[in-house]
Design a protein around this motif. Structure first.
Motif: not given
Length: 101
Positions: A33-37, A40-44, A46-55, A93-98
């Motif tokens: 959540i700190d990374l997202m705030n 604007g990105f986090c470990r999840n 990054l893993s989703n981007w990796y999955l998108d590239a694999a797919n 902060a997360f809600e405000a940064s969306k």
């Protein structure tokens, strides 16, 4: 621009990616959540981007497998070991940064 070959650029991007992943694995004190705030990105993400590239390449990879590649362990294990409950201020902060839709 640069005189790097496409192969060199890909090699250096991969090295930078591996270094980022290792850094995030070591910095378990930094919550997603700190990374997202802040970034604007986090470990999840990054893993989703990796999955998108694999797919996109037709590689058989699951969401759980891509997360394990990023976290260095199964995601549920990482959450148990390292993820704390988000504070009210982190959630606000997360809600405000969306992005506004």
């Amino acid at each position: 621009m640069t005189n790097l070959s496409k192969e060199q650029q890909t090699e250096f991007e991969a090295a930078a990616f591996r270094r980022l992943v290792n850094h995030l694995r070591e910095r378990t004190d930094v919550q997603n959540i700190d990374l997202m705030n802040l970034a604007g990105f986090c470990r999840n993400c990054l893993s989703n981007w990796y999955l998108d590239a694999a797919n996109a390449a037709g590689a058989p990879l699951t969401r759980e497998e891509s997360r394990e590649l990023i976290y260095g362990m199964p995601y549920e294990d990482w959450k148990q070991l390292h993820q704390g409950e988000a504070t009210d201020s982190q959630k606000a902060a997360f809600e405000a940064s969306k992005p506004k839709q």
